[in-house]
Motif scaffolding. Structure first.
Motif, PDB file in Angstrom:
ATOM      1  N   PHE A  32      -0.544  51.864  11.587  1.00 22.75           N
ATOM      2  CA  PHE A  32       0.015  50.927  10.468  1.00 22.75           C
ATOM      3  C   PHE A  32      -0.041  49.720  11.474  1.00 22.75           C
ATOM      4  CE2 PHE A  32       3.738  48.204   9.527  1.00 22.75           C
ATOM      5  CZ  PHE A  32       3.764  48.266   8.188  1.00 22.75           C
ATOM      6  N   GLU A  33       0.425  49.578  12.798  1.00 24.70           N
ATOM      7  CA  GLU A  33       0.412  48.551  13.732  1.00 24.70           C
ATOM      8  C   GLU A  33      -1.223  48.125  13.736  1.00 24.70           C
ATOM      9  OE1 GLU A  33       1.572  45.666  16.630  1.00 24.70           O
ATOM     10  OE2 GLU A  33       2.336  46.546  14.511  1.00 24.70           O
ATOM     11  N   THR A  34      -2.206  48.934  14.238  1.00 28.19           N
ATOM     12  CA  THR A  34      -3.527  48.589  13.994  1.00 28.19           C
ATOM     13  C   THR A  34      -3.989  47.818  12.833  1.00 28.19           C
ATOM     14  OG1 THR A  34      -4.049  50.414  15.492  1.00 28.19           O
ATOM     15  CG2 THR A  34      -5.888  49.526  14.425  1.00 28.19           C
ATOM     16  N   ALA A  35      -3.445  48.268  11.622  1.00 29.13           N
ATOM     17  CA  ALA A  35      -3.628  47.546  10.507  1.00 29.13           C
ATOM     18  C   ALA A  35      -3.381  46.339  10.297  1.00 29.13           C
ATOM     19  CB  ALA A  35      -3.276  48.477   9.289  1.00 29.13           C
ATOM     20  N   ARG A  36      -2.037  46.126  10.922  1.00 29.37           N
ATOM     21  CA  ARG A  36      -1.389  44.709  10.793  1.00 29.37           C
ATOM     22  C   ARG A  36      -2.089  43.668  11.992  1.00 29.37           C
ATOM     23  NH1 ARG A  36       1.660  41.562  14.173  1.00 29.37           N
ATOM     24  NH2 ARG A  36       1.823  43.050  15.694  1.00 29.37           N
ATOM     25  N   ARG A  37      -2.458  44.138  12.942  1.00 28.49           N
ATOM     26  CA  ARG A  37      -3.037  43.117  13.897  1.00 28.49           C
ATOM     27  C   ARG A  37      -4.610  42.818  13.499  1.00 28.49           C
ATOM     28  NH1 ARG A  37      -2.199  45.676  19.962  1.00 28.49           N
ATOM     29  NH2 ARG A  37      -3.126  43.517  20.369  1.00 28.49           N
ATOM     30  N   LEU A  38      -5.276  44.024  12.998  1.00 26.86           N
ATOM     31  CA  LEU A  38      -6.560  43.583  12.503  1.00 26.86           C
ATOM     32  C   LEU A  38      -6.699  42.506  11.466  1.00 26.86           C
ATOM     33  CD1 LEU A  38      -8.442  46.978  13.300  1.00 26.86           C
ATOM     34  CD2 LEU A  38      -8.654  44.931  14.508  1.00 26.86           C
ATOM     35  N   ALA A  39      -5.623  42.998  10.611  1.00 29.76           N
ATOM     36  CA  ALA A  39      -5.520  41.799   9.386  1.00 29.76           C
ATOM     37  C   ALA A  39      -5.251  40.471   9.726  1.00 29.76           C
ATOM     38  CB  ALA A  39      -4.356  42.489   8.325  1.00 29.76           C
ATOM     39  N   GLU A  40      -4.345  40.345  10.810  1.00 30.28           N
ATOM     40  CA  GLU A  40      -4.085  39.176  11.259  1.00 30.28           C
ATOM     41  C   GLU A  40      -5.386  38.271  11.991  1.00 30.28           C
ATOM     42  OE1 GLU A  40      -0.942  39.361  14.353  1.00 30.28           O
ATOM     43  OE2 GLU A  40       0.612  39.192  13.009  1.00 30.28           O
ATOM     44  N   ARG A  41      -6.539  39.190  12.371  1.00 35.80           N
ATOM     45  CA  ARG A  41      -7.661  38.774  13.155  1.00 35.80           C
ATOM     46  C   ARG A  41      -8.709  38.472  11.914  1.00 35.80           C
ATOM     47  NH1 ARG A  41      -9.305  40.762  18.960  1.00 35.80           N
ATOM     48  NH2 ARG A  41      -7.094  40.833  19.905  1.00 35.80           N
ATOM     49  N   GLY A  42      -8.392  38.700  10.640  1.00 38.74           N
ATOM     50  CA  GLY A  42      -9.146  38.321   9.718  1.00 38.74           C
ATOM     51  C   GLY A  42     -10.084  39.544   9.212  1.00 38.74           C
ATOM     52  N   ALA A  60       2.848  51.232   2.383  1.00 40.79           N
ATOM     53  CA  ALA A  60       2.346  50.471   3.440  1.00 40.79           C
ATOM     54  C   ALA A  60       1.398  49.490   3.182  1.00 40.79           C
ATOM     55  CB  ALA A  60       1.648  51.573   4.264  1.00 40.79           C
ATOM     56  N   ALA A  61       0.351  49.659   2.245  1.00 41.49           N
ATOM     57  CA  ALA A  61      -0.463  48.749   1.907  1.00 41.49           C
ATOM     58  C   ALA A  61       0.284  47.252   1.399  1.00 41.49           C
ATOM     59  CB  ALA A  61      -1.369  48.987   0.979  1.00 41.49           C
ATOM     60  N   GLU A  62       1.250  47.712   0.682  1.00 42.30           N
ATOM     61  CA  GLU A  62       1.800  46.396   0.074  1.00 42.30           C
ATOM     62  C   GLU A  62       2.692  45.514   1.092  1.00 42.30           C
ATOM     63  OE1 GLU A  62       4.284  48.053  -2.987  1.00 42.30           O
ATOM     64  OE2 GLU A  62       2.830  48.005  -4.393  1.00 42.30           O
ATOM     65  N   GLU A  63       3.159  46.202   2.124  1.00 43.74           N
ATOM     66  CA  GLU A  63       4.039  45.797   3.146  1.00 43.74           C
ATOM     67  C   GLU A  63       3.119  44.781   4.228  1.00 43.74           C
ATOM     68  OE1 GLU A  63       6.995  46.899   7.171  1.00 43.74           O
ATOM     69  OE2 GLU A  63       6.626  48.513   5.445  1.00 43.74           O
ATOM     70  N   LEU A  64       2.053  45.558   4.353  1.00 44.48           N
ATOM     71  CA  LEU A  64       1.025  44.831   5.176  1.00 44.48           C
ATOM     72  C   LEU A  64       0.335  43.836   4.497  1.00 44.48           C
ATOM     73  CD1 LEU A  64      -0.249  48.010   6.967  1.00 44.48           C
ATOM     74  CD2 LEU A  64       1.076  46.100   8.378  1.00 44.48           C
ATOM     75  N   GLY A  65      -0.023  44.010   3.228  1.00 42.72           N
ATOM     76  CA  GLY A  65      -0.792  42.794   2.478  1.00 42.72           C
ATOM     77  C   GLY A  65      -2.449  43.278   2.615  1.00 42.72           C
ATOM     78  N   VAL A  66      -2.495  44.674   2.676  1.00 47.98           N
ATOM     79  CA  VAL A  66      -3.978  45.111   3.018  1.00 47.98           C
ATOM     80  C   VAL A  66      -4.234  46.117   1.853  1.00 47.98           C
ATOM     81  CG1 VAL A  66      -3.670  45.036   5.462  1.00 47.98           C
ATOM     82  CG2 VAL A  66      -3.225  47.095   4.205  1.00 47.98           C
ATOM     83  N   THR A 115     -12.447  47.186   7.652  1.00 55.40           N
ATOM     84  CA  THR A 115     -12.411  48.049   8.474  1.00 55.40           C
ATOM     85  C   THR A 115     -11.304  48.998   7.901  1.00 55.40           C
ATOM     86  OG1 THR A 115     -12.047  46.479  10.300  1.00 55.40           O
ATOM     87  CG2 THR A 115     -10.908  48.593  10.786  1.00 55.40           C
ATOM     88  N   LEU A 116     -11.695  50.544   8.226  1.00 57.39           N
ATOM     89  CA  LEU A 116     -10.971  51.601   7.282  1.00 57.39           C
ATOM     90  C   LEU A 116     -10.173  52.289   8.575  1.00 57.39           C
ATOM     91  CD1 LEU A 116     -10.056  53.476   5.219  1.00 57.39           C
ATOM     92  CD2 LEU A 116     -12.274  54.803   5.865  1.00 57.39           C
ATOM     93  N   ILE A 117      -8.942  52.335   8.477  1.00 66.00           N
ATOM     94  CA  ILE A 117      -8.148  53.033   9.357  1.00 66.00           C
ATOM     95  C   ILE A 117      -7.574  54.232   8.894  1.00 66.00           C
ATOM     96  CG2 ILE A 117      -6.223  52.871  11.066  1.00 66.00           C
ATOM     97  CD1 ILE A 117      -6.505  49.750  10.823  1.00 66.00           C
ATOM     98  N   THR A 118      -7.820  55.731   9.141  1.00 60.99           N
ATOM     99  CA  THR A 118      -7.267  56.739   8.673  1.00 60.99           C
ATOM    100  C   THR A 118      -5.993  56.850   9.254  1.00 60.99           C
ATOM    101  OG1 THR A 118      -8.154  58.288  10.319  1.00 60.99           O
ATOM    102  CG2 THR A 118      -9.600  57.803   8.680  1.00 60.99           C
ATOM    103  N   GLY A 119      -5.081  57.524   8.711  1.00 62.26           N
ATOM    104  CA  GLY A 119      -3.649  57.595   8.952  1.00 62.26           C
ATOM    105  C   GLY A 119      -3.057  56.163   9.247  1.00 62.26           C
ATOM    106  N   GLY A 120      -3.449  55.509   8.137  1.00 55.40           N
ATOM    107  CA  GLY A 120      -2.911  54.141   8.659  1.00 55.40           C
ATOM    108  C   GLY A 120      -1.672  53.643   8.068  1.00 55.40           C
ATOM    109  N   ASN A 121      -0.946  54.496   7.370  1.00 50.69           N
ATOM    110  CA  ASN A 121       0.332  54.313   6.611  1.00 50.69           C
ATOM    111  C   ASN A 121       1.577  53.930   7.381  1.00 50.69           C
ATOM    112  OD1 ASN A 121      -0.357  57.148   6.128  1.00 50.69           O
ATOM    113  ND2 ASN A 121       1.753  56.901   5.763  1.00 50.69           N
ATOM    114  N   LYS A 122       1.328  54.672   8.765  1.00 56.43           N
ATOM    115  CA  LYS A 122       2.685  54.625   9.816  1.00 56.43           C
ATOM    116  C   LYS A 122       2.172  54.552  11.325  1.00 56.43           C
ATOM    117  CE  LYS A 122       2.763  59.856  10.146  1.00 56.43           C
ATOM    118  NZ  LYS A 122       3.624  60.833   9.861  1.00 56.43           N
ATOM    119  N   SER A 123       3.153  54.163  12.164  1.00 62.76           N
ATOM    120  CA  SER A 123       2.878  54.284  13.393  1.00 62.76           C
ATOM    121  C   SER A 123       1.719  53.380  14.226  1.00 62.76           C
ATOM    122  CB  SER A 123       2.632  55.714  13.985  1.00 62.76           C
ATOM    123  OG  SER A 123       3.951  56.709  13.564  1.00 62.76           O
ATOM    124  N   LEU A 124       0.793  54.179  14.807  1.00 66.71           N
ATOM    125  CA  LEU A 124      -0.043  53.567  15.538  1.00 66.71           C
ATOM    126  C   LEU A 124      -1.404  52.869  14.571  1.00 66.71           C
ATOM    127  CD1 LEU A 124      -0.991  55.826  18.503  1.00 66.71           C
ATOM    128  CD2 LEU A 124      -0.039  53.377  18.616  1.00 66.71           C
TER     129      LEU A 124
END
Length: 231
Positions: A15-25, A41-47, A4-13
């Motif tokens: 970032f949270e979308t990235a976190r939640r989808l990563a948790e879902r595998g 952001a990627a380092e913090e999220l592990g993505v 999954t690619l999320i544009t503007g994924g380094n903050k706010s919505l």
């Protein structure tokens, strides 16, 4: 694994979308205009992350090539990147201001979708989620009981109304791809000075729901975390 690619994924919505989808595998890749912010952001999220500026044809094309080379394909595209365009009086919004917002919020979605469509079409269950706003809904805007009807967001609302139409046309003429648009709702983020009553998790409920629908999911719909939104 779903990529999954999320544009503007380094903050706010994003970032949270990235976190939640990563948790879902999902194998999540965040697109960020600023490389340093994307990396952090990627380092913090592990993505994963790629440099991606939705206002640049060259940047979007390079990001698509990088995603293919590094990850082999793409299953879900979340078009989340956007700008607010300010809260000027409508008579003060000139052509240049309008074009700047449209270039990011509307034309940017066309750039990104077109560039990544070949990868999506190689997926068994390709999905596109476009992040819009109730401020771009004619139904919401015309309801005097809704907060959105009181805000003079001329450029932003126009850009999101156009995005809603893009979604309907894409959904109709790309039958092999599930294409939907979602309204996060009034969420406390940097976008609005953290003034929204919803948490960032609540604001990503509809995004996450549509990013995980699979091949048998709906297409051509407009929803928020409560259900269907009027166009």
């Amino acid at each position: 694994m779903t990529t999954t690619l999320i544009t503007g994924g380094n903050k706010s919505l994003g970032f949270e979308t990235a976190r939640r989808l990563a948790e879902r595998g999902h194998r999540v890749v965040i697109g960020a205009r600023d490389p340093e912010r994307g990396r952090r952001a990627a380092e913090e999220l592990g993505v994963e992350w790629v440099q991606l500026d939705v206002t640049s044809d060259a940047s979007v094309a390079a990001a698509a090539a990088e995603v293919r080379e590094r990850f082999g394909g793409l299953d879900v595209l979340v078009n989340n990147a956007g700008i607010a365009g300010g809260m000027s009086a409508v008579e003060d919004v000139d052509a240049a201001a309008l074009l700047a917002v449209l270039d990011t919020n509307t034309v940017g979605i066309v750039r990104t979708t077109q560039a990544f469509l070949p990868l999506l079409r190689e997926s068994a269950a390709p999905v596109v989620v476009n992040v819009t706003s109730g401020l771009g809904s004619f139904a919401v805007r015309s309801d005097p009981e809704r907060l959105e009807s009181t805000l003079p967001t001329l450029a932003y609302s126009a850009s999101k109304a156009a995005l809603n139409m893009l979604t309907l046309v894409y959904a109709r003429f790309l039958p092999d791809v599930r294409v939907n648009v979602v309204d996060p709702g009034y969420t406390a983020t940097e976008f609005n000075g953290h003034s929204g009553p919803q948490t960032v998790t609540e604001g990503t409920d509809a995004i996450v729901a549509m990013a995980t629908i699979g091949a048998d999911g709906p297409t051509g719909t407009f929803t928020d975390r409560h259900g269907t939104v009027g166009w």
